[in-house]
Design a protein around this motif. Sequence first.
Motif, PDB file in Angstrom:
ATOM      1  N   SER A   4     -21.660 -10.642 -14.383  1.00 48.88           N
ATOM      2  CA  SER A   4     -21.166 -12.012 -14.505  1.00 48.88           C
ATOM      3  C   SER A   4     -20.354 -12.217 -15.778  1.00 48.88           C
ATOM      4  CB  SER A   4     -22.336 -13.003 -14.469  1.00 48.88           C
ATOM      5  OG  SER A   4     -23.181 -12.822 -15.596  1.00 48.88           O
ATOM      6  N   THR A   5     -20.462 -11.298 -16.728  1.00 47.44           N
ATOM      7  CA  THR A   5     -19.718 -11.435 -17.979  1.00 47.44           C
ATOM      8  C   THR A   5     -18.406 -10.661 -17.972  1.00 47.44           C
ATOM      9  OG1 THR A   5     -20.799  -9.526 -19.031  1.00 47.44           O
ATOM     10  CG2 THR A   5     -21.914 -11.665 -19.215  1.00 47.44           C
ATOM     11  N   ILE A   6     -18.094  -9.966 -16.877  1.00 50.47           N
ATOM     12  CA  ILE A   6     -16.862  -9.192 -16.800  1.00 50.47           C
ATOM     13  C   ILE A   6     -15.689 -10.148 -16.586  1.00 50.47           C
ATOM     14  CG2 ILE A   6     -15.612  -7.418 -15.516  1.00 50.47           C
ATOM     15  CD1 ILE A   6     -18.324  -6.226 -14.780  1.00 50.47           C
ATOM     16  N   PRO A   7     -14.658 -10.062 -17.423  1.00 48.87           N
ATOM     17  CA  PRO A   7     -13.528 -10.991 -17.288  1.00 48.87           C
ATOM     18  C   PRO A   7     -12.678 -10.651 -16.068  1.00 48.87           C
ATOM     19  CG  PRO A   7     -13.035  -9.333 -18.939  1.00 48.87           C
ATOM     20  CD  PRO A   7     -14.475  -9.111 -18.535  1.00 48.87           C
ATOM     21  N   PRO A   8     -11.936 -11.637 -15.531  1.00 50.76           N
ATOM     22  CA  PRO A   8     -11.099 -11.378 -14.352  1.00 50.76           C
ATOM     23  C   PRO A   8      -9.887 -10.522 -14.696  1.00 50.76           C
ATOM     24  CG  PRO A   8     -10.739 -13.601 -15.167  1.00 50.76           C
ATOM     25  CD  PRO A   8     -11.882 -13.046 -15.962  1.00 50.76           C
ATOM     26  N   VAL A   9      -9.593  -9.576 -13.806  1.00 55.54           N
ATOM     27  CA  VAL A   9      -8.435  -8.694 -13.957  1.00 55.54           C
ATOM     28  C   VAL A   9      -7.833  -8.471 -12.574  1.00 55.54           C
ATOM     29  CG1 VAL A   9      -7.624  -6.412 -14.664  1.00 55.54           C
ATOM     30  CG2 VAL A   9      -9.477  -7.499 -15.925  1.00 55.54           C
ATOM     31  N   TRP A  10      -6.513  -8.507 -12.484  1.00 58.31           N
ATOM     32  CA  TRP A  10      -5.818  -8.195 -11.244  1.00 58.31           C
ATOM     33  C   TRP A  10      -4.872  -7.028 -11.485  1.00 58.31           C
ATOM     34  CZ3 TRP A  10      -7.205 -12.959 -12.831  1.00 58.31           C
ATOM     35  CH2 TRP A  10      -7.797 -13.820 -11.892  1.00 58.31           C
ATOM     36  N   PHE A  11      -4.658  -6.206 -10.454  1.00 58.10           N
ATOM     37  CA  PHE A  11      -3.705  -5.107 -10.560  1.00 58.10           C
ATOM     38  C   PHE A  11      -3.294  -4.679  -9.161  1.00 58.10           C
ATOM     39  CE2 PHE A  11      -7.993  -3.447 -10.596  1.00 58.10           C
ATOM     40  CZ  PHE A  11      -7.963  -2.410  -9.684  1.00 58.10           C
ATOM     41  N   SER A 185      -4.325 -13.431 -15.035  1.00 56.37           N
ATOM     42  CA  SER A 185      -4.370 -14.693 -14.290  1.00 56.37           C
ATOM     43  C   SER A 185      -3.949 -14.382 -12.864  1.00 56.37           C
ATOM     44  CB  SER A 185      -3.445 -15.742 -14.914  1.00 56.37           C
ATOM     45  OG  SER A 185      -2.107 -15.277 -14.943  1.00 56.37           O
ATOM     46  N   ASP A 186      -4.420 -15.162 -11.928  1.00 56.30           N
ATOM     47  CA  ASP A 186      -4.218 -14.874 -10.511  1.00 56.30           C
ATOM     48  C   ASP A 186      -2.730 -14.898 -10.156  1.00 56.30           C
ATOM     49  OD1 ASP A 186      -4.235 -14.663  -7.772  1.00 56.30           O
ATOM     50  OD2 ASP A 186      -5.820 -16.157  -7.482  1.00 56.30           O
ATOM     51  N   PRO A 187      -2.123 -13.732  -9.854  1.00 56.55           N
ATOM     52  CA  PRO A 187      -0.691 -13.709  -9.542  1.00 56.55           C
ATOM     53  C   PRO A 187      -0.348 -14.363  -8.213  1.00 56.55           C
ATOM     54  CG  PRO A 187      -1.659 -11.537  -9.214  1.00 56.55           C
ATOM     55  CD  PRO A 187      -2.723 -12.399  -9.836  1.00 56.55           C
ATOM     56  N   THR A 188      -1.341 -14.557  -7.352  1.00 55.60           N
ATOM     57  CA  THR A 188      -1.070 -15.198  -6.066  1.00 55.60           C
ATOM     58  C   THR A 188      -0.797 -16.697  -6.228  1.00 55.60           C
ATOM     59  OG1 THR A 188      -3.411 -15.660  -5.629  1.00 55.60           O
ATOM     60  CG2 THR A 188      -2.545 -13.545  -4.880  1.00 55.60           C
ATOM     61  N   LEU A 189      -1.130 -17.237  -7.400  1.00 60.04           N
ATOM     62  CA  LEU A 189      -0.890 -18.653  -7.651  1.00 60.04           C
ATOM     63  C   LEU A 189       0.490 -18.907  -8.232  1.00 60.04           C
ATOM     64  CD1 LEU A 189      -4.333 -19.669  -9.205  1.00 60.04           C
ATOM     65  CD2 LEU A 189      -3.590 -19.802  -6.814  1.00 60.04           C
ATOM     66  N   SER A 190       1.192 -17.820  -8.564  1.00 58.64           N
ATOM     67  CA  SER A 190       2.526 -17.958  -9.142  1.00 58.64           C
ATOM     68  C   SER A 190       3.542 -18.244  -8.052  1.00 58.64           C
ATOM     69  CB  SER A 190       2.919 -16.676  -9.889  1.00 58.64           C
ATOM     70  OG  SER A 190       4.283 -16.713 -10.263  1.00 58.64           O
ATOM     71  N   PRO A 191       4.416 -19.233  -8.227  1.00 63.26           N
ATOM     72  CA  PRO A 191       5.422 -19.532  -7.197  1.00 63.26           C
ATOM     73  C   PRO A 191       6.437 -18.421  -7.014  1.00 63.26           C
ATOM     74  CG  PRO A 191       5.842 -20.787  -9.209  1.00 63.26           C
ATOM     75  CD  PRO A 191       4.490 -20.155  -9.365  1.00 63.26           C
ATOM     76  N   SER A 192       6.547 -17.540  -8.012  1.00 57.19           N
ATOM     77  CA  SER A 192       7.512 -16.446  -7.924  1.00 57.19           C
ATOM     78  C   SER A 192       6.916 -15.208  -7.295  1.00 57.19           C
ATOM     79  CB  SER A 192       8.044 -16.100  -9.322  1.00 57.19           C
ATOM     80  OG  SER A 192       6.979 -15.650 -10.147  1.00 57.19           O
ATOM     81  N   ASN A 193       5.610 -15.246  -6.947  1.00 53.47           N
ATOM     82  CA  ASN A 193       4.958 -14.066  -6.385  1.00 53.47           C
ATOM     83  C   ASN A 193       5.498 -13.748  -4.999  1.00 53.47           C
ATOM     84  OD1 ASN A 193       2.705 -12.046  -6.302  1.00 53.47           O
ATOM     85  ND2 ASN A 193       2.172 -13.264  -4.517  1.00 53.47           N
ATOM     86  N   THR A 194       5.774 -12.474  -4.782  1.00 53.92           N
ATOM     87  CA  THR A 194       6.198 -12.003  -3.467  1.00 53.92           C
ATOM     88  C   THR A 194       5.261 -10.903  -3.007  1.00 53.92           C
ATOM     89  OG1 THR A 194       7.708 -10.420  -4.481  1.00 53.92           O
ATOM     90  CG2 THR A 194       8.616 -12.563  -3.853  1.00 53.92           C
ATOM     91  N   THR A 195       5.107 -10.771  -1.715  1.00 55.27           N
ATOM     92  CA  THR A 195       4.212  -9.767  -1.166  1.00 55.27           C
ATOM     93  C   THR A 195       4.927  -8.439  -1.048  1.00 55.27           C
ATOM     94  OG1 THR A 195       3.074 -11.459   0.107  1.00 55.27           O
ATOM     95  CG2 THR A 195       2.744  -9.159   0.790  1.00 55.27           C
ATOM     96  N   GLY A 196       4.357  -7.398  -1.670  1.00 60.15           N
ATOM     97  CA  GLY A 196       4.943  -6.067  -1.609  1.00 60.15           C
ATOM     98  C   GLY A 196       4.100  -5.152  -0.761  1.00 60.15           C
ATOM     99  N   THR A 197       4.386  -3.859  -0.838  1.00 61.66           N
ATOM    100  CA  THR A 197       3.627  -2.903  -0.049  1.00 61.66           C
ATOM    101  C   THR A 197       2.273  -2.618  -0.674  1.00 61.66           C
ATOM    102  OG1 THR A 197       4.711  -1.102  -1.237  1.00 61.66           O
ATOM    103  CG2 THR A 197       5.699  -1.792   0.841  1.00 61.66           C
TER     104      THR A 197
END
Length: 205
Positions: A4-11, A185-197
């Motif tokens: 529960s103490t692990i910070p959020p990370v996206w990649f 920070s959650d990249p899916t919330l960014s308006p510039s995010n595009t879906t890649g492979t």
Amino acid sequence: MNRSTIPPVWFRLPPGFYDIGPGDRDPLDRIAEFLGSTDARRDIAQLMDRFDELAVHQVVHTSIGLHPDDLVGISTSLFSLTIRRVEHPNPRATVAQTALDIAQSALWISSECRLIDLPSSLPCCLVAGCIAPPGEEQHLFQARVVTAHPNGQHVLILDLTSAATQHSGSYISVLEAITHTISFSDPTLSPSNTTGTSRILEVLL
């Protein structure tokens, strides 16, 4: 470390990598069998047998890479992400010390160490080369990247390990590319995010 103490990370992981957990032995075995690779099945079995040991070392995510190889049919690799809490207030010093500790491991047969420039300007260091695991005749290639979390309280270690030492240059490039996709920070919330492979993986939010 309490999960529960692990910070959020996206990649992002490139195609050919499959997220794995302790219960994934059967589907991975079926993939390796379908691909006709006895080496892949052996590597998967060894990994699953040792899976419980990873959590002790603060490993929070693992994926296995299966990629075509003209020599052996399929090259197998293991990607992992470790998140460790640190006490040092200076993230550059923490990253430098962690990378130095990695580079000084007695397992290395040969290695290189260099800095990586990230868009975030966070300190980042790569250590890569061949290692000789105790009790194993076969040498492995390993690339490890150390960087800091912007909260100043955690260090991230990304690992990519494979017995396919002939592809060392490619594996370094893959790990560097993954490192450049790290976001806090959650990249899916960014308006510039595009879906890649690649897939965006959310680690233990």
